[in-house]
Design an enzyme around this catalytic site. Structure first.
Site, mmCIF file in Angstrom:
data_model
loop_
_atom_site.group_PDB
_atom_site.id
_atom_site.type_symbol
_atom_site.label_atom_id
_atom_site.label_comp_id
_atom_site.label_asym_id
_atom_site.label_seq_id
_atom_site.Cartn_x
_atom_site.Cartn_y
_atom_site.Cartn_z
ATOM 1 N N ARG A 1 -12.854 -9.262 -0.712
ATOM 2 C CA ARG A 1 -12.028 -9.005 0.469
ATOM 3 C C ARG A 1 -11.641 -7.514 0.535
ATOM 4 O O ARG A 1 -11.227 -6.912 -0.444
ATOM 5 C CB ARG A 1 -10.765 -9.862 0.396
ATOM 6 C CG ARG A 1 -9.813 -9.712 1.597
ATOM 7 C CD ARG A 1 -8.714 -8.710 1.332
ATOM 8 N NE ARG A 1 -7.705 -8.672 2.401
ATOM 9 C CZ ARG A 1 -6.733 -7.773 2.470
ATOM 10 N NH1 ARG A 1 -6.629 -6.845 1.545
ATOM 11 N NH2 ARG A 1 -5.864 -7.797 3.459
ATOM 12 N N VAL A 2 -11.782 -6.960 1.712
ATOM 13 C CA VAL A 2 -11.354 -5.587 1.956
ATOM 14 C C VAL A 2 -10.320 -5.620 3.076
ATOM 15 O O VAL A 2 -10.512 -6.314 4.076
ATOM 16 C CB VAL A 2 -12.561 -4.699 2.357
ATOM 17 C CG1 VAL A 2 -12.106 -3.339 2.856
ATOM 18 C CG2 VAL A 2 -13.518 -4.530 1.171
ATOM 19 N N GLY A 3 -9.237 -4.895 2.887
ATOM 20 C CA GLY A 3 -8.183 -4.887 3.906
ATOM 21 C C GLY A 3 -8.342 -3.727 4.871
ATOM 22 O O GLY A 3 -9.428 -3.168 5.045
ATOM 23 N N ASP A 4 -7.231 -3.381 5.487
ATOM 24 C CA ASP A 4 -7.239 -2.293 6.477
ATOM 25 C C ASP A 4 -7.200 -0.908 5.847
ATOM 26 O O ASP A 4 -7.616 0.074 6.462
ATOM 27 C CB ASP A 4 -6.011 -2.427 7.386
ATOM 28 C CG ASP A 4 -4.704 -2.336 6.574
ATOM 29 O OD1 ASP A 4 -4.616 -3.026 5.534
ATOM 30 O OD2 ASP A 4 -3.810 -1.578 6.961
ATOM 31 N N THR B 1 0.820 -1.210 0.000
ATOM 32 C CA THR B 1 0.000 0.000 0.000
ATOM 33 C C THR B 1 0.853 1.259 0.000
ATOM 34 O O THR B 1 1.927 1.253 0.584
ATOM 35 C CB THR B 1 -0.822 -0.012 1.309
ATOM 36 O OG1 THR B 1 -1.646 -1.146 1.291
ATOM 37 C CG2 THR B 1 -1.625 1.238 1.522
ATOM 38 N N GLY C 1 -3.474 -6.696 6.097
ATOM 39 C CA GLY C 1 -4.528 -5.856 6.641
ATOM 40 C C GLY C 1 -5.313 -6.505 7.760
ATOM 41 O O GLY C 1 -5.778 -5.822 8.676
ATOM 42 N N GLY D 1 1.016 -3.778 4.941
ATOM 43 C CA GLY D 1 1.197 -5.176 5.311
ATOM 44 C C GLY D 1 -0.133 -5.894 5.368
ATOM 45 O O GLY D 1 -1.118 -5.439 4.786
HETATM 46 N N1 ASP Z 1 -2.626 -3.401 3.913
HETATM 47 C C1 ASP Z 1 -2.975 -3.807 2.573
HETATM 48 C C2 ASP Z 1 -4.089 -4.801 2.617
HETATM 49 O O1 ASP Z 1 -4.100 -5.642 3.501
HETATM 50 C C3 ASP Z 1 -1.843 -4.334 1.797
HETATM 51 C C4 ASP Z 1 -0.494 -3.707 2.023
HETATM 52 O O2 ASP Z 1 -0.335 -2.710 2.616
HETATM 53 O O3 ASP Z 1 0.507 -4.227 1.631
HETATM 54 O O4 ASP Z 1 -4.907 -4.786 1.740
#
Ligand code: ASP
Length: 318
Positions: free
Chosen positions: A207-210, A179, A233, A231
């Site tokens: 799927r939705v991350g952080d 990200t 999420g 990282g």
């Molecule tokens: N945090 C993001 C997610 O989980 C991915 C990333 O930051 O690398 O979608």
């Protein structure tokens, strides 16, 4: 893997330090912009154009991360981002300003600049978050164009993955998620942040991350500081990571120490943390910055009057 060629700049002495004093008053390190990973360098340049002309941090972070969103070589953000396991590029983004206004979009397809849609959600609706088709409709009604975001290179990588895909979401800490999170403090002393991503490569559809979740992928409190995450999420959401970092700064921790404590919380709570990466980046009201991550390999770019858009390694727990 190029971004893993870390620069050792010997600048660790700058971490968490104020950069000068005058008549007993701290000279604030403003303006300043910091952002995650090597792609932060190009993004910072655009943000600095705004900040160096006394522009607003909110404009700087939006303009900054748009550079990464539009770059097809960045396979983890916007156009050119790796798709989900069904071959669809779905994007997550959020933005937050100095008044605690915030806007977010998640699971958004076909729009090159989700961060600008997130800003419009913040400015033109009574809501914080729009997702999926609703977010797309809103974007189209506000003049955004529908585009194919799946580049031939990303499609090829996806087809390659399909050959022996186990059809499970992969929890990996290398090269399939990165990200861009950006935090800025402007010459007026106001903070803002932005976070945008195509999420984890080959994720489950839906799927939705952080990254679009205020408090998880990004948090800004203009009295204290701002933080963002990168990282896996799922681990960040479980600890409401960026909010945690800001609250730890409120309690007196330096940006780096706050990021470290949040990483340690994840390591304590998240079974299998050894196999994942999570990194936090933080900036406080004085322009002090810092980062911390689980695995070696997280870096970030800093641009201020005194730091000419240099890359720093985030310290790591492992
Ligand atoms: N945090 C993001 C997610 O989980 C991915 C990333 O930051 O690398 O979608």
């Amino acid at each position: 893997m190029q971004r893993r060629n870390f620069l050792s700049l010997g600048l660790s002495g700058l971490f968490g330090q104020v950069l000068g004093k005058s008549n007993g008053n701290i000279i604030k390190n403003t303006p300043i912009v910091i952002s995650t990973w090597e792609h932060g360098v190009d993004a910072n340049k655009a943000a600095w154009e705004v900040l160096s002309k006394n522009g607003r941090a909110l404009d700087a972070v939006e303009i900054g991360v748009k550079v990464s969103e539009a770059d097809p070589k960045i396979t983890t953000v916007g156009y050119g981002g790796y798709p989900d396991r069904d071959g669809r590029v779905t994007l997550d983004a959020c933005i937050m300003d100095e008044h605690s206004n915030c806007g977010s979009v998640a699971f958004l397809e076909h729009i090159m600049h989700p961060i600008s849609v997130a800003r419009l959600v913040m400015e033109k609706t009574p809501h914080v978050m729009l997702v999926g088709e609703g977010a797309l409709d809103f974007a189209l009604k506000n003049g955004f164009q529908k585009q194919n975001l799946l580049t031939p290179e990303a499609e090829k990588a996806w087809k390659n993955w399909l050959k022996d895909a186990k059809y499970e979401p992969i929890i990996n800490f290398e090269n399939n998620h990165d990200t861009i999170g950006m935090l800025a403090l402007d010459a007026q002393g106001n903070l803002s942040g932005a976070c945008t991503t195509s999420g984890m490569a080959w994720k489950m559809h839906g799927r939705v991350g952080d990254s679009p979740i205020i408090g998880a992928g990004l948090y800004v409190d203009n009295e204290v500081g701002a933080a963002c995450a990168t990282g896996v999420g799922e681990a960040v959401i479980r600890t409401v990571g960026s909010h945690l970092v800001v609250e730890l700064m409120r309690q007196g921790k330096s940006p780096e120490k706050a990021c470290k404590a949040a990483v340690e919380r994840i390591m304590k709570r998240f079974k299998g943390f050894e196999k994942i990466q999570v990194g936090f980046l933080a900036l406080n009201k004085k322009g002090e910055f810092g980062a911390y991550c689980i695995q070696k390999g997280f870096n970030y770019a800093v641009y201020s009057q005194k730091i000419n858009n240099q890359l720093f390694d985030g310290k790591s727990a492992l």
